[in-house]
Design a protein around this motif. Structure first.
Motif, PDB file in Angstrom:
ATOM      1  N   LEU A   5      19.124  18.493 -19.011  1.00 43.26           N
ATOM      2  CA  LEU A   5      19.139  18.157 -17.538  1.00 43.26           C
ATOM      3  C   LEU A   5      19.982  18.461 -16.240  1.00 43.26           C
ATOM      4  O   LEU A   5      19.573  18.500 -14.980  1.00 43.26           O
ATOM      5  CB  LEU A   5      18.702  16.442 -17.445  1.00 43.26           C
ATOM      6  N   TRP A   6      21.254  18.445 -16.756  1.00 39.95           N
ATOM      7  CA  TRP A   6      22.682  18.256 -15.576  1.00 39.95           C
ATOM      8  C   TRP A   6      21.780  20.275 -15.254  1.00 39.95           C
ATOM      9  O   TRP A   6      22.165  20.712 -14.435  1.00 39.95           O
ATOM     10  CB  TRP A   6      23.633  18.703 -16.359  1.00 39.95           C
ATOM     11  N   TRP A   9      17.502  20.201 -13.342  1.00 43.96           N
ATOM     12  CA  TRP A   9      17.714  18.888 -12.206  1.00 43.96           C
ATOM     13  C   TRP A   9      18.106  19.486 -11.096  1.00 43.96           C
ATOM     14  O   TRP A   9      17.455  19.708  -9.920  1.00 43.96           O
ATOM     15  CB  TRP A   9      17.676  17.259 -12.332  1.00 43.96           C
ATOM     16  N   PHE A  12      16.375  22.518  -9.480  1.00 41.47           N
ATOM     17  CA  PHE A  12      15.218  21.839  -8.915  1.00 41.47           C
ATOM     18  C   PHE A  12      14.974  21.898  -7.183  1.00 41.47           C
ATOM     19  O   PHE A  12      14.873  21.932  -6.454  1.00 41.47           O
ATOM     20  CB  PHE A  12      14.363  20.726 -10.167  1.00 41.47           C
ATOM     21  N   TYR A  46       3.612  31.885  -2.757  1.00 37.04           N
ATOM     22  CA  TYR A  46       4.381  30.428  -2.916  1.00 37.04           C
ATOM     23  C   TYR A  46       4.852  29.180  -3.893  1.00 37.04           C
ATOM     24  O   TYR A  46       6.414  29.479  -4.545  1.00 37.04           O
ATOM     25  CB  TYR A  46       4.399  29.054  -1.647  1.00 37.04           C
ATOM     26  N   SER A  47       3.785  29.786  -4.787  1.00 33.68           N
ATOM     27  CA  SER A  47       4.583  29.055  -6.191  1.00 33.68           C
ATOM     28  C   SER A  47       5.220  29.794  -7.219  1.00 33.68           C
ATOM     29  O   SER A  47       6.168  29.122  -7.705  1.00 33.68           O
ATOM     30  CB  SER A  47       2.996  28.548  -7.285  1.00 33.68           C
ATOM     31  N   ILE A  48       5.128  31.162  -7.016  1.00 36.24           N
ATOM     32  CA  ILE A  48       5.727  31.944  -8.434  1.00 36.24           C
ATOM     33  C   ILE A  48       7.180  32.096  -7.261  1.00 36.24           C
ATOM     34  O   ILE A  48       8.650  32.060  -8.289  1.00 36.24           O
ATOM     35  CB  ILE A  48       5.500  33.140  -8.156  1.00 36.24           C
ATOM     36  N   PHE A  50       8.353  29.204  -5.696  1.00 34.18           N
ATOM     37  CA  PHE A  50       8.970  28.036  -6.149  1.00 34.18           C
ATOM     38  C   PHE A  50       9.905  28.409  -7.758  1.00 34.18           C
ATOM     39  O   PHE A  50      11.668  28.078  -7.527  1.00 34.18           O
ATOM     40  CB  PHE A  50       8.802  26.941  -6.348  1.00 34.18           C
ATOM     41  N   PHE A  51       9.480  28.917  -8.355  1.00 34.18           N
ATOM     42  CA  PHE A  51       9.815  28.772 -10.024  1.00 34.18           C
ATOM     43  C   PHE A  51      11.305  30.134  -9.854  1.00 34.18           C
ATOM     44  O   PHE A  51      11.844  29.594 -11.254  1.00 34.18           O
ATOM     45  CB  PHE A  51       8.681  29.000 -10.509  1.00 34.18           C
ATOM     46  N   TRP A  54      14.057  28.317  -9.093  1.00 39.32           N
ATOM     47  CA  TRP A  54      14.092  27.701  -9.604  1.00 39.32           C
ATOM     48  C   TRP A  54      14.831  27.994 -10.549  1.00 39.32           C
ATOM     49  O   TRP A  54      15.932  27.740 -11.046  1.00 39.32           O
ATOM     50  CB  TRP A  54      13.479  26.708 -10.539  1.00 39.32           C
TER      51      TRP A  54
END
Lengths: 88, 473
Positions: A5-6, A9, A12, A46-48, A50-51, A54
Protein backbone atom coordinates in the motif's frame (compact mmCIF):
# COMPACT_ATOMS: atom_id res chain seq x y z
CA UNK A 1 0.92 -5.71 3.04
CA UNK A 2 1.73 -2.30 4.41
CA UNK A 3 4.55 -2.05 1.92
CA UNK A 4 2.28 -2.82 -1.05
CA UNK A 5 0.00 0.00 0.00
CA UNK A 6 2.96 2.32 0.51
CA UNK A 7 3.67 1.72 -3.15
CA UNK A 8 0.14 1.77 -4.57
CA UNK A 9 -1.49 4.54 -2.59
CA UNK A 10 0.87 7.53 -2.98
CA UNK A 11 1.37 6.65 -6.65
CA UNK A 12 -2.42 6.65 -7.09
CA UNK A 13 -2.69 10.14 -5.62
CA UNK A 14 0.21 11.52 -7.65
CA UNK A 15 -1.06 9.81 -10.82
CA UNK A 16 -4.38 11.60 -10.33
CA UNK A 17 -2.61 14.96 -10.10
CA UNK A 18 -0.37 14.18 -13.08
CA UNK A 19 -3.38 13.05 -15.11
CA UNK A 20 -5.21 16.30 -14.35
CA UNK A 21 -2.29 18.51 -15.30
CA UNK A 22 -1.29 16.52 -18.37
CA UNK A 23 -4.71 16.32 -19.98
CA UNK A 24 -5.53 19.93 -19.16
CA UNK A 25 -2.58 20.95 -21.27
CA UNK A 26 -2.76 18.23 -23.92
CA UNK A 27 -5.84 17.30 -25.91
CA UNK A 28 -5.92 13.49 -26.33
CA UNK A 29 -6.62 13.98 -30.02
CA UNK A 30 -3.26 15.68 -30.42
CA UNK A 31 -1.44 12.58 -29.25
CA UNK A 32 0.42 10.17 -31.47
CA UNK A 33 1.02 6.51 -30.74
CA UNK A 34 3.99 5.03 -32.62
CA UNK A 35 3.62 7.70 -35.26
CA UNK A 36 -0.12 7.28 -35.74
CA UNK A 37 -2.78 9.56 -34.28
CA UNK A 38 -4.45 8.05 -31.22
CA UNK A 39 -7.77 6.59 -32.29
CA UNK A 40 -9.25 5.57 -28.93
CA UNK A 41 -12.23 7.45 -27.57
CA UNK A 42 -11.27 10.34 -25.30
CA UNK A 43 -12.54 8.54 -22.20
CA UNK A 44 -10.42 5.53 -23.12
CA UNK A 45 -7.35 7.72 -23.63
CA UNK A 46 -7.90 9.44 -20.29
CA UNK A 47 -8.33 6.11 -18.55
CA UNK A 48 -5.33 4.45 -20.15
CA UNK A 49 -3.34 7.61 -19.43
CA UNK A 50 -4.28 7.41 -15.79
CA UNK A 51 -3.17 3.83 -15.45
CA UNK A 52 0.02 4.66 -17.29
CA UNK A 53 0.77 7.43 -14.82
CA UNK A 54 -0.12 5.15 -11.96
CA UNK A 55 2.25 2.46 -13.18
CA UNK A 56 5.12 4.91 -13.59
CA UNK A 57 4.50 6.48 -10.18
CA UNK A 58 4.21 3.04 -8.59
CA UNK A 59 7.57 2.10 -10.06
CA UNK A 60 9.07 5.17 -8.42
CA UNK A 61 7.44 4.40 -5.06
CA UNK A 62 8.62 0.83 -5.33
CA UNK A 63 12.18 1.97 -5.78
CA UNK A 64 11.89 4.33 -2.80
CA UNK A 65 10.62 1.42 -0.72
CA UNK A 66 13.48 -0.73 -1.87
CA UNK A 67 16.08 1.89 -1.04
CA UNK A 68 14.51 2.52 2.36
CA UNK A 69 15.42 -0.92 3.55
CA UNK A 70 18.30 -0.45 5.94
CA UNK A 71 21.58 -2.31 5.71
CA UNK A 72 20.65 -4.31 8.79
CA UNK A 73 17.39 -5.44 7.20
CA UNK A 74 19.06 -6.32 3.91
CA UNK A 75 21.62 -8.43 5.79
CA UNK A 76 18.88 -10.16 7.72
CA UNK A 77 17.02 -10.80 4.49
CA UNK A 78 13.80 -9.20 5.68
CA UNK A 79 13.50 -7.02 2.62
CA UNK A 80 13.82 -10.00 0.34
CA UNK A 81 10.71 -11.58 1.85
CA UNK A 82 8.71 -8.37 1.78
CA UNK A 83 7.86 -8.83 5.43
CA UNK A 84 7.04 -5.87 7.61
CA UNK A 85 7.91 -7.39 10.91
CA UNK A 86 10.66 -5.54 12.64
CA UNK A 87 10.07 -2.45 10.55
CA UNK A 88 7.54 -0.70 12.75
CA UNK B 1 -10.71 -8.05 3.82
CA UNK B 2 -10.16 -9.51 7.25
CA UNK B 3 -7.93 -12.45 7.62
CA UNK B 4 -6.66 -14.24 10.66
CA UNK B 5 -2.96 -14.79 11.09
CA UNK B 6 -1.13 -16.42 13.89
CA UNK B 7 1.75 -14.84 15.66
CA UNK B 8 4.03 -16.65 18.06
CA UNK B 9 3.92 -15.29 21.57
CA UNK B 10 7.16 -15.35 23.60
CA UNK B 11 5.90 -18.37 25.54
CA UNK B 12 5.45 -20.26 22.29
CA UNK B 13 1.67 -20.25 22.23
CA UNK B 14 0.12 -18.98 19.04
CA UNK B 15 -1.85 -15.79 19.47
CA UNK B 16 -4.67 -15.06 17.06
CA UNK B 17 -4.39 -11.56 15.75
CA UNK B 18 -6.81 -10.02 13.37
CA UNK B 19 -5.04 -8.62 10.38
CA UNK B 20 -6.97 -6.14 8.32
CA UNK B 21 -5.89 -4.92 4.94
CA UNK B 22 -3.45 -2.45 6.33
CA UNK B 23 -1.79 -3.61 9.51
CA UNK B 24 -2.25 -5.78 12.50
CA UNK B 25 -4.87 -3.89 14.43
CA UNK B 26 -7.83 -4.28 16.70
CA UNK B 27 -11.08 -3.80 14.85
CA UNK B 28 -12.81 -0.66 16.05
CA UNK B 29 -16.51 -0.98 16.81
CA UNK B 30 -17.50 2.59 17.46
CA UNK B 31 -20.42 3.02 19.81
CA UNK B 32 -23.22 5.25 18.52
CA UNK B 33 -23.28 8.68 20.07
CA UNK B 34 -25.72 11.57 20.21
CA UNK B 35 -25.29 15.16 21.24
CA UNK B 36 -24.42 18.60 19.92
CA UNK B 37 -21.39 17.61 17.90
CA UNK B 38 -23.00 14.42 16.59
CA UNK B 39 -25.82 16.62 15.27
CA UNK B 40 -23.28 18.86 13.58
CA UNK B 41 -21.63 15.86 12.00
CA UNK B 42 -24.95 14.57 10.72
CA UNK B 43 -25.86 18.02 9.42
CA UNK B 44 -22.62 18.02 7.44
CA UNK B 45 -23.32 14.48 6.18
CA UNK B 46 -26.70 15.67 4.87
CA UNK B 47 -25.42 18.88 3.35
CA UNK B 48 -22.41 17.36 1.59
CA UNK B 49 -24.30 14.31 0.34
CA UNK B 50 -27.37 16.26 -0.85
CA UNK B 51 -24.97 18.37 -2.85
CA UNK B 52 -22.99 15.38 -4.10
CA UNK B 53 -25.91 13.09 -5.04
CA UNK B 54 -28.24 15.90 -6.10
CA UNK B 55 -26.22 18.54 -7.92
CA UNK B 56 -25.53 16.37 -10.95
CA UNK B 57 -29.29 16.07 -11.60
CA UNK B 58 -29.89 19.81 -11.61
CA UNK B 59 -30.70 21.23 -15.05
CA UNK B 60 -29.50 24.62 -16.25
CA UNK B 61 -30.21 26.22 -19.63
CA UNK B 62 -31.18 22.85 -21.04
CA UNK B 63 -28.05 21.08 -19.87
CA UNK B 64 -26.60 19.67 -16.67
CA UNK B 65 -25.80 22.52 -14.27
CA UNK B 66 -22.52 21.03 -13.08
CA UNK B 67 -20.77 18.84 -15.62
CA UNK B 68 -17.09 18.26 -16.16
CA UNK B 69 -17.44 17.12 -19.73
CA UNK B 70 -14.20 15.35 -20.49
CA UNK B 71 -15.13 14.39 -24.03
CA UNK B 72 -15.93 17.98 -25.03
CA UNK B 73 -13.10 19.22 -22.78
CA UNK B 74 -15.40 21.78 -21.19
CA UNK B 75 -16.39 22.24 -17.57
CA UNK B 76 -19.87 23.64 -16.97
CA UNK B 77 -20.59 25.16 -13.59
CA UNK B 78 -24.02 26.79 -13.71
CA UNK B 79 -23.68 29.81 -16.00
CA UNK B 80 -19.94 29.47 -16.40
CA UNK B 81 -18.13 27.44 -19.01
CA UNK B 82 -14.47 26.64 -18.43
CA UNK B 83 -12.12 25.62 -21.21
CA UNK B 84 -8.70 24.04 -20.80
CA UNK B 85 -7.30 27.57 -21.22
CA UNK B 86 -9.02 28.50 -17.95
CA UNK B 87 -6.91 26.09 -15.94
CA UNK B 88 -5.63 29.05 -13.94
CA UNK B 89 -9.02 29.23 -12.20
CA UNK B 90 -8.78 25.61 -11.19
CA UNK B 91 -5.28 26.17 -9.83
CA UNK B 92 -6.42 29.23 -7.89
CA UNK B 93 -9.37 27.25 -6.54
CA UNK B 94 -6.97 24.59 -5.28
CA UNK B 95 -4.80 27.25 -3.64
CA UNK B 96 -7.91 28.71 -1.97
CA UNK B 97 -8.87 25.25 -0.69
CA UNK B 98 -5.38 24.71 0.67
CA UNK B 99 -5.27 28.05 2.45
CA UNK B 100 -8.77 27.57 3.85
CA UNK B 101 -7.61 24.25 5.23
CA UNK B 102 -4.55 25.91 6.81
CA UNK B 103 -6.68 28.65 8.33
CA UNK B 104 -9.36 26.33 9.71
CA UNK B 105 -6.70 24.02 11.08
CA UNK B 106 -4.80 26.83 12.79
CA UNK B 107 -8.01 28.08 14.45
CA UNK B 108 -10.09 24.98 15.05
CA UNK B 109 -7.81 21.99 14.62
CA UNK B 110 -8.97 19.13 12.44
CA UNK B 111 -12.42 20.51 11.66
CA UNK B 112 -12.16 19.22 8.09
CA UNK B 113 -11.34 15.68 9.22
CA UNK B 114 -13.98 15.55 11.90
CA UNK B 115 -16.90 16.93 9.97
CA UNK B 116 -16.46 17.35 6.23
CA UNK B 117 -13.90 14.89 4.88
CA UNK B 118 -15.55 12.36 2.55
CA UNK B 119 -13.77 9.59 4.44
CA UNK B 120 -15.48 10.68 7.68
CA UNK B 121 -18.81 11.30 6.00
CA UNK B 122 -18.99 7.94 4.23
CA UNK B 123 -17.68 6.10 7.27
CA UNK B 124 -20.48 7.77 9.25
CA UNK B 125 -23.09 6.60 6.72
CA UNK B 126 -21.67 3.09 6.44
CA UNK B 127 -21.42 2.74 10.22
CA UNK B 128 -25.02 3.87 10.51
CA UNK B 129 -26.11 1.15 8.07
CA UNK B 130 -24.04 -1.39 9.99
CA UNK B 131 -25.64 -0.32 13.25
CA UNK B 132 -29.17 -0.48 11.81
CA UNK B 133 -28.60 -4.02 10.52
CA UNK B 134 -26.29 -5.62 13.07
CA UNK B 135 -27.24 -3.64 16.14
CA UNK B 136 -25.29 -1.55 18.63
CA UNK B 137 -21.63 -1.91 19.53
CA UNK B 138 -22.02 -4.86 21.94
CA UNK B 139 -24.26 -6.75 19.55
CA UNK B 140 -21.69 -6.23 16.80
CA UNK B 141 -18.79 -7.44 18.93
CA UNK B 142 -20.83 -10.51 19.86
CA UNK B 143 -21.74 -11.14 16.24
CA UNK B 144 -18.12 -10.82 15.20
CA UNK B 145 -17.07 -13.43 17.74
CA UNK B 146 -19.99 -15.77 17.04
CA UNK B 147 -19.50 -18.75 14.72
CA UNK B 148 -21.20 -18.61 11.35
CA UNK B 149 -24.91 -19.28 11.57
CA UNK B 150 -27.96 -18.63 9.40
CA UNK B 151 -28.61 -15.42 11.33
CA UNK B 152 -25.05 -14.19 11.04
CA UNK B 153 -24.99 -15.02 7.34
CA UNK B 154 -28.23 -13.12 6.82
CA UNK B 155 -27.07 -10.05 8.78
CA UNK B 156 -23.70 -9.99 7.05
CA UNK B 157 -25.25 -10.39 3.60
CA UNK B 158 -27.78 -7.65 4.29
CA UNK B 159 -25.04 -5.32 5.50
CA UNK B 160 -22.68 -5.98 2.62
CA UNK B 161 -25.50 -5.74 0.07
CA UNK B 162 -26.66 -2.38 1.46
CA UNK B 163 -23.10 -1.09 1.46
CA UNK B 164 -22.61 -2.30 -2.10
CA UNK B 165 -25.80 -0.62 -3.29
CA UNK B 166 -24.84 2.70 -1.76
CA UNK B 167 -21.28 2.38 -3.06
CA UNK B 168 -22.54 1.63 -6.54
CA UNK B 169 -24.83 4.63 -6.45
CA UNK B 170 -21.90 6.74 -5.31
CA UNK B 171 -19.83 5.43 -8.22
CA UNK B 172 -22.66 6.10 -10.66
CA UNK B 173 -23.00 9.66 -9.34
CA UNK B 174 -19.26 10.18 -9.66
CA UNK B 175 -19.28 9.19 -13.33
CA UNK B 176 -22.38 11.38 -13.76
CA UNK B 177 -20.23 14.44 -13.12
CA UNK B 178 -18.11 13.61 -16.15
CA UNK B 179 -20.68 12.16 -18.55
CA UNK B 180 -24.18 13.70 -18.73
CA UNK B 181 -25.98 11.82 -15.98
CA UNK B 182 -29.37 11.57 -17.65
CA UNK B 183 -28.01 9.82 -20.72
CA UNK B 184 -25.87 7.72 -18.38
CA UNK B 185 -28.99 6.69 -16.48
CA UNK B 186 -30.76 5.78 -19.72
CA UNK B 187 -27.84 3.73 -20.92
CA UNK B 188 -27.81 1.81 -17.62
CA UNK B 189 -31.35 0.66 -18.32
CA UNK B 190 -30.79 -0.06 -21.98
CA UNK B 191 -27.59 -1.95 -21.14
CA UNK B 192 -25.58 0.28 -23.45
CA UNK B 193 -23.15 1.70 -20.92
CA UNK B 194 -19.70 2.31 -22.39
CA UNK B 195 -16.92 0.02 -21.13
CA UNK B 196 -14.97 2.84 -19.46
CA UNK B 197 -18.02 4.39 -17.81
CA UNK B 198 -18.85 0.97 -16.41
CA UNK B 199 -15.29 0.48 -15.28
CA UNK B 200 -15.02 3.83 -13.46
CA UNK B 201 -18.42 3.36 -11.86
CA UNK B 202 -17.34 0.07 -10.33
CA UNK B 203 -13.84 1.34 -9.58
CA UNK B 204 -15.09 4.34 -7.61
CA UNK B 205 -17.85 2.26 -6.04
CA UNK B 206 -15.42 -0.44 -4.98
CA UNK B 207 -13.12 2.09 -3.35
CA UNK B 208 -16.02 3.74 -1.53
CA UNK B 209 -17.03 0.31 -0.24
CA UNK B 210 -13.51 -0.59 0.79
CA UNK B 211 -12.63 2.75 2.38
CA UNK B 212 -15.89 3.46 4.19
CA UNK B 213 -16.88 -0.11 4.97
CA UNK B 214 -13.61 -1.82 5.83
CA UNK B 215 -10.60 0.48 6.05
CA UNK B 216 -12.27 3.38 7.88
CA UNK B 217 -9.93 4.92 10.48
CA UNK B 218 -6.97 3.17 8.87
CA UNK B 219 -7.28 5.52 5.89
CA UNK B 220 -6.83 8.46 8.28
CA UNK B 221 -4.03 6.79 10.18
CA UNK B 222 -1.99 5.33 7.36
CA UNK B 223 -3.05 6.82 4.05
CA UNK B 224 -3.95 10.44 4.62
CA UNK B 225 -1.07 12.85 4.01
CA UNK B 226 -2.92 15.67 5.77
CA UNK B 227 -2.98 13.71 9.02
CA UNK B 228 0.81 13.64 8.87
CA UNK B 229 1.43 17.33 8.43
CA UNK B 230 -1.57 18.95 10.12
CA UNK B 231 0.53 19.32 13.27
CA UNK B 232 2.59 21.99 11.51
CA UNK B 233 -0.44 24.27 11.48
CA UNK B 234 -1.11 23.78 15.16
CA UNK B 235 0.06 26.18 17.86
CA UNK B 236 -0.74 26.44 21.59
CA UNK B 237 -3.83 28.52 20.77
CA UNK B 238 -5.36 26.02 18.34
CA UNK B 239 -8.65 24.52 19.45
CA UNK B 240 -8.33 20.78 19.89
CA UNK B 241 -10.33 18.06 21.59
CA UNK B 242 -8.78 18.09 25.02
CA UNK B 243 -9.17 16.02 28.13
CA UNK B 244 -8.81 18.17 31.21
CA UNK B 245 -6.25 16.04 33.05
CA UNK B 246 -6.12 18.30 36.08
CA UNK B 247 -9.86 18.02 36.57
CA UNK B 248 -10.21 14.36 35.64
CA UNK B 249 -7.32 12.68 37.41
CA UNK B 250 -6.93 10.51 39.38
CA UNK B 251 -9.70 8.70 37.55
CA UNK B 252 -11.76 5.89 38.99
CA UNK B 253 -15.21 4.38 39.42
CA UNK B 254 -17.50 5.70 42.14
CA UNK B 255 -21.17 5.86 43.18
CA UNK B 256 -23.35 8.54 41.67
CA UNK B 257 -23.59 11.87 43.44
CA UNK B 258 -20.35 11.45 45.36
CA UNK B 259 -18.15 14.53 45.55
CA UNK B 260 -14.90 13.45 43.88
CA UNK B 261 -12.82 15.42 46.38
CA UNK B 262 -14.28 13.45 49.28
CA UNK B 263 -12.80 10.25 47.83
CA UNK B 264 -9.58 11.96 46.65
CA UNK B 265 -10.39 11.39 42.99
CA UNK B 266 -10.80 13.48 39.89
CA UNK B 267 -14.00 13.74 37.93
CA UNK B 268 -13.21 11.03 35.38
CA UNK B 269 -15.28 8.01 36.34
CA UNK B 270 -13.18 5.82 34.02
CA UNK B 271 -16.28 4.46 32.26
CA UNK B 272 -14.30 4.15 29.03
CA UNK B 273 -17.15 5.43 26.90
CA UNK B 274 -14.90 8.06 25.32
CA UNK B 275 -12.78 5.19 24.01
CA UNK B 276 -15.79 3.18 22.87
CA UNK B 277 -17.21 5.99 20.74
CA UNK B 278 -13.87 6.89 19.16
CA UNK B 279 -13.90 6.00 15.47
CA UNK B 280 -10.11 5.65 15.48
CA UNK B 281 -10.07 3.69 18.71
CA UNK B 282 -7.77 5.94 20.73
CA UNK B 283 -7.98 7.13 24.31
CA UNK B 284 -8.17 10.91 24.29
CA UNK B 285 -7.12 10.92 27.94
CA UNK B 286 -3.61 10.05 26.81
CA UNK B 287 -3.38 13.51 25.29
CA UNK B 288 -3.54 14.83 21.74
CA UNK B 289 -2.55 12.19 19.20
CA UNK B 290 -2.22 12.35 15.45
CA UNK B 291 -4.84 9.61 15.16
CA UNK B 292 -7.47 11.96 16.64
CA UNK B 293 -9.56 13.21 13.72
CA UNK B 294 -11.29 15.82 15.87
CA UNK B 295 -14.79 14.39 15.44
CA UNK B 296 -15.78 15.33 19.02
CA UNK B 297 -17.68 12.08 19.58
CA UNK B 298 -15.88 11.71 22.92
CA UNK B 299 -17.05 15.19 23.96
CA UNK B 300 -20.70 14.26 23.40
CA UNK B 301 -20.24 10.92 25.14
CA UNK B 302 -18.41 12.34 28.16
CA UNK B 303 -20.89 15.19 28.53
CA UNK B 304 -23.72 12.66 28.83
CA UNK B 305 -21.83 10.79 31.53
CA UNK B 306 -21.03 14.01 33.39
CA UNK B 307 -24.71 14.92 33.24
CA UNK B 308 -25.68 11.55 34.74
CA UNK B 309 -23.11 12.03 37.50
CA UNK B 310 -24.29 15.58 38.18
CA UNK B 311 -20.83 16.89 37.39
CA UNK B 312 -20.28 19.95 35.22
CA UNK B 313 -19.93 19.12 31.51
CA UNK B 314 -16.75 19.62 29.56
CA UNK B 315 -14.27 17.22 31.14
CA UNK B 316 -13.42 16.55 27.49
CA UNK B 317 -13.97 19.71 25.47
CA UNK B 318 -12.73 21.94 22.70
CA UNK B 319 -9.90 23.86 24.30
CA UNK B 320 -6.37 25.02 23.65
CA UNK B 321 -3.05 24.16 25.22
CA UNK B 322 -2.77 27.65 26.69
CA UNK B 323 -6.35 27.60 27.94
CA UNK B 324 -5.89 24.33 29.80
CA UNK B 325 -2.66 25.56 31.41
CA UNK B 326 -4.04 28.93 32.48
CA UNK B 327 -7.65 27.85 33.14
CA UNK B 328 -9.06 30.19 30.52
CA UNK B 329 -12.74 30.49 29.73
CA UNK B 330 -14.24 30.92 26.27
CA UNK B 331 -13.71 34.67 26.38
CA UNK B 332 -9.93 34.35 26.67
CA UNK B 333 -9.81 31.52 24.12
CA UNK B 334 -11.70 33.58 21.57
CA UNK B 335 -9.49 36.56 22.42
CA UNK B 336 -6.50 34.55 21.25
CA UNK B 337 -7.99 33.56 17.90
CA UNK B 338 -6.61 36.69 16.29
CA UNK B 339 -2.87 36.11 16.25
CA UNK B 340 -0.11 36.58 13.65
CA UNK B 341 -0.43 33.13 12.10
CA UNK B 342 -4.19 33.46 11.69
CA UNK B 343 -3.87 37.00 10.39
CA UNK B 344 -1.31 35.99 7.77
CA UNK B 345 -3.41 33.03 6.58
CA UNK B 346 -6.54 35.21 6.48
CA UNK B 347 -4.83 38.03 4.59
CA UNK B 348 -3.43 35.69 1.92
CA UNK B 349 -6.72 33.82 1.65
CA UNK B 350 -8.71 37.07 1.40
CA UNK B 351 -6.45 38.46 -1.31
CA UNK B 352 -6.62 35.26 -3.39
CA UNK B 353 -10.41 35.07 -3.01
CA UNK B 354 -10.84 38.66 -4.20
CA UNK B 355 -8.57 38.01 -7.19
CA UNK B 356 -10.49 34.81 -7.97
CA UNK B 357 -13.91 36.46 -7.90
CA UNK B 358 -12.60 39.40 -9.94
CA UNK B 359 -11.12 37.00 -12.47
CA UNK B 360 -14.37 35.02 -12.82
CA UNK B 361 -16.44 38.21 -13.11
CA UNK B 362 -14.14 39.58 -15.81
CA UNK B 363 -13.63 36.31 -17.63
CA UNK B 364 -13.46 37.03 -21.35
CA UNK B 365 -16.52 35.74 -23.21
CA UNK B 366 -14.64 35.58 -26.50
CA UNK B 367 -11.22 34.20 -27.21
CA UNK B 368 -9.31 34.26 -30.49
CA UNK B 369 -6.13 32.41 -31.37
CA UNK B 370 -4.35 33.44 -34.57
CA UNK B 371 -2.08 30.86 -36.11
CA UNK B 372 -0.05 31.65 -39.25
CA UNK B 373 -0.32 28.98 -41.89
CA UNK B 374 2.87 27.00 -41.66
CA UNK B 375 2.83 25.64 -45.21
CA UNK B 376 3.02 28.90 -47.13
CA UNK B 377 5.01 31.85 -45.84
CA UNK B 378 3.94 34.52 -48.32
CA UNK B 379 2.93 34.44 -51.94
CA UNK B 380 2.15 36.84 -54.71
CA UNK B 381 -1.40 36.82 -56.00
CA UNK B 382 -3.31 38.59 -58.78
CA UNK B 383 -2.84 42.36 -58.93
CA UNK B 384 0.68 42.09 -57.50
CA UNK B 385 -0.62 41.81 -53.92
CA UNK B 386 1.20 39.80 -51.25
CA UNK B 387 -0.86 37.22 -49.42
CA UNK B 388 -0.38 35.54 -46.03
CA UNK B 389 -2.72 32.86 -44.75
CA UNK B 390 -3.93 32.57 -41.15
CA UNK B 391 -6.08 30.22 -39.18
CA UNK B 392 -8.35 31.92 -36.72
CA UNK B 393 -9.61 29.84 -33.83
CA UNK B 394 -12.65 31.72 -32.51
CA UNK B 395 -13.90 30.46 -29.15
CA UNK B 396 -17.26 31.65 -27.91
CA UNK B 397 -16.96 31.13 -24.16
CA UNK B 398 -20.40 32.60 -23.43
CA UNK B 399 -23.68 30.79 -23.09
CA UNK B 400 -25.34 32.48 -26.10
CA UNK B 401 -24.55 32.08 -29.81
CA UNK B 402 -22.76 35.04 -31.36
CA UNK B 403 -22.05 36.44 -34.82
CA UNK B 404 -18.63 38.05 -35.00
CA UNK B 405 -17.23 40.52 -37.53
CA UNK B 406 -13.59 40.00 -38.47
CA UNK B 407 -11.36 42.80 -39.66
CA UNK B 408 -7.65 43.35 -39.99
CA UNK B 409 -5.50 46.50 -39.54
CA UNK B 410 -1.86 47.50 -39.16
CA UNK B 411 -0.57 48.02 -42.71
CA UNK B 412 -1.51 50.47 -45.46
CA UNK B 413 -3.94 48.89 -47.91
CA UNK B 414 -4.38 45.72 -45.88
CA UNK B 415 -7.47 43.68 -46.69
CA UNK B 416 -9.10 40.41 -45.86
CA UNK B 417 -10.33 37.74 -48.26
CA UNK B 418 -12.74 35.10 -47.03
CA UNK B 419 -15.44 35.13 -44.35
CA UNK B 420 -15.81 38.47 -42.65
CA UNK B 421 -18.66 37.26 -40.48
CA UNK B 422 -18.45 34.09 -38.45
CA UNK B 423 -21.23 32.54 -36.43
CA UNK B 424 -20.24 30.52 -33.38
CA UNK B 425 -22.81 28.63 -31.29
CA UNK B 426 -22.92 28.92 -27.50
CA UNK B 427 -19.85 27.48 -25.75
CA UNK B 428 -18.29 26.35 -28.97
CA UNK B 429 -15.31 27.10 -31.16
CA UNK B 430 -14.81 27.48 -34.90
CA UNK B 431 -11.66 27.51 -36.90
CA UNK B 432 -11.60 29.45 -40.16
CA UNK B 433 -8.95 30.17 -42.71
CA UNK B 434 -8.51 33.76 -43.86
CA UNK B 435 -6.25 35.29 -46.48
CA UNK B 436 -4.76 38.68 -45.78
CA UNK B 437 -3.54 40.73 -48.75
CA UNK B 438 -1.26 43.73 -48.73
CA UNK B 439 0.25 45.84 -51.56
CA UNK B 440 3.94 44.95 -52.01
CA UNK B 441 5.13 48.48 -51.13
CA UNK B 442 3.29 48.43 -47.78
CA UNK B 443 5.40 47.90 -44.66
CA UNK B 444 9.01 46.77 -44.65
CA UNK B 445 10.69 43.57 -45.74
CA UNK B 446 10.34 40.77 -43.26
CA UNK B 447 7.90 40.56 -40.41
CA UNK B 448 5.27 43.31 -39.90
CA UNK B 449 2.88 43.54 -37.01
CA UNK B 450 -0.81 43.43 -37.91
CA UNK B 451 -3.94 43.13 -35.78
CA UNK B 452 -7.06 41.04 -36.11
CA UNK B 453 -10.24 42.49 -34.63
CA UNK B 454 -13.04 40.11 -33.84
CA UNK B 455 -16.17 41.88 -32.61
CA UNK B 456 -19.58 40.56 -31.69
CA UNK B 457 -22.34 42.10 -33.83
CA UNK B 458 -24.74 42.01 -30.90
CA UNK B 459 -22.47 43.44 -28.22
CA UNK B 460 -19.63 45.79 -29.08
CA UNK B 461 -17.92 45.16 -25.78
CA UNK B 462 -17.36 41.55 -26.71
CA UNK B 463 -14.27 42.08 -28.82
CA UNK B 464 -10.76 40.78 -29.16
CA UNK B 465 -7.77 42.68 -30.57
CA UNK B 466 -5.22 40.04 -31.44
CA UNK B 467 -1.66 40.53 -32.66
CA UNK B 468 -0.19 38.63 -35.62
CA UNK B 469 2.78 39.00 -37.95
CA UNK B 470 2.62 39.56 -41.69
CA UNK B 471 5.55 38.44 -43.77
CA UNK B 472 6.68 40.67 -46.63
CA UNK B 473 9.10 38.88 -48.97
Amino acid sequence: MLRILWVLWPSFVVAGIAEGIFFTVVDPQELYLFGHPVEFSKIATYSIGFFGFWAVCAASSMMTCLLQISAREVNKGIGAHGGTEGLS
Amino acid sequence: MVSITTKQLPDGKPNFVEESLYEVHKKVHPRAVSGTFASWRWALVWITQLVYYGLCWLPWNGRQAVLFNLVERKFYIFGLVFWPQDVIFLSVLLIISAYSLFLFTAVGGRLWCGYACPQTVYTEIFTWIEQKIEGERNARIKLDAAPMSARKLWLRSAKYASWALLALWTGFTFVGYFTPIKSLWDSVWSFSLGPWETFWMFFYGAFTYLFAGHLREQVCKHMCPYARFQGVMFDPDTLTITYDTERGEPRGARRKGLDPRSIAKGECVDCGICVQVCPTGIDIRDGLQYECIGCAACIDACDQVMEKMDYPKGLIRYSTEHAIEAHWGWKEILGHVVRPRVMVYSAILGAICVAFVWGIANKASLRVDVIRDRATLAREVEGGLVENIYRLHVINVSETPHRYAISVTGLAGIDLIGDRIVEVPAAAARTLTVQVRVPPESGRKGSNQIFFDVKSLADEKVAVHEKASFLQP
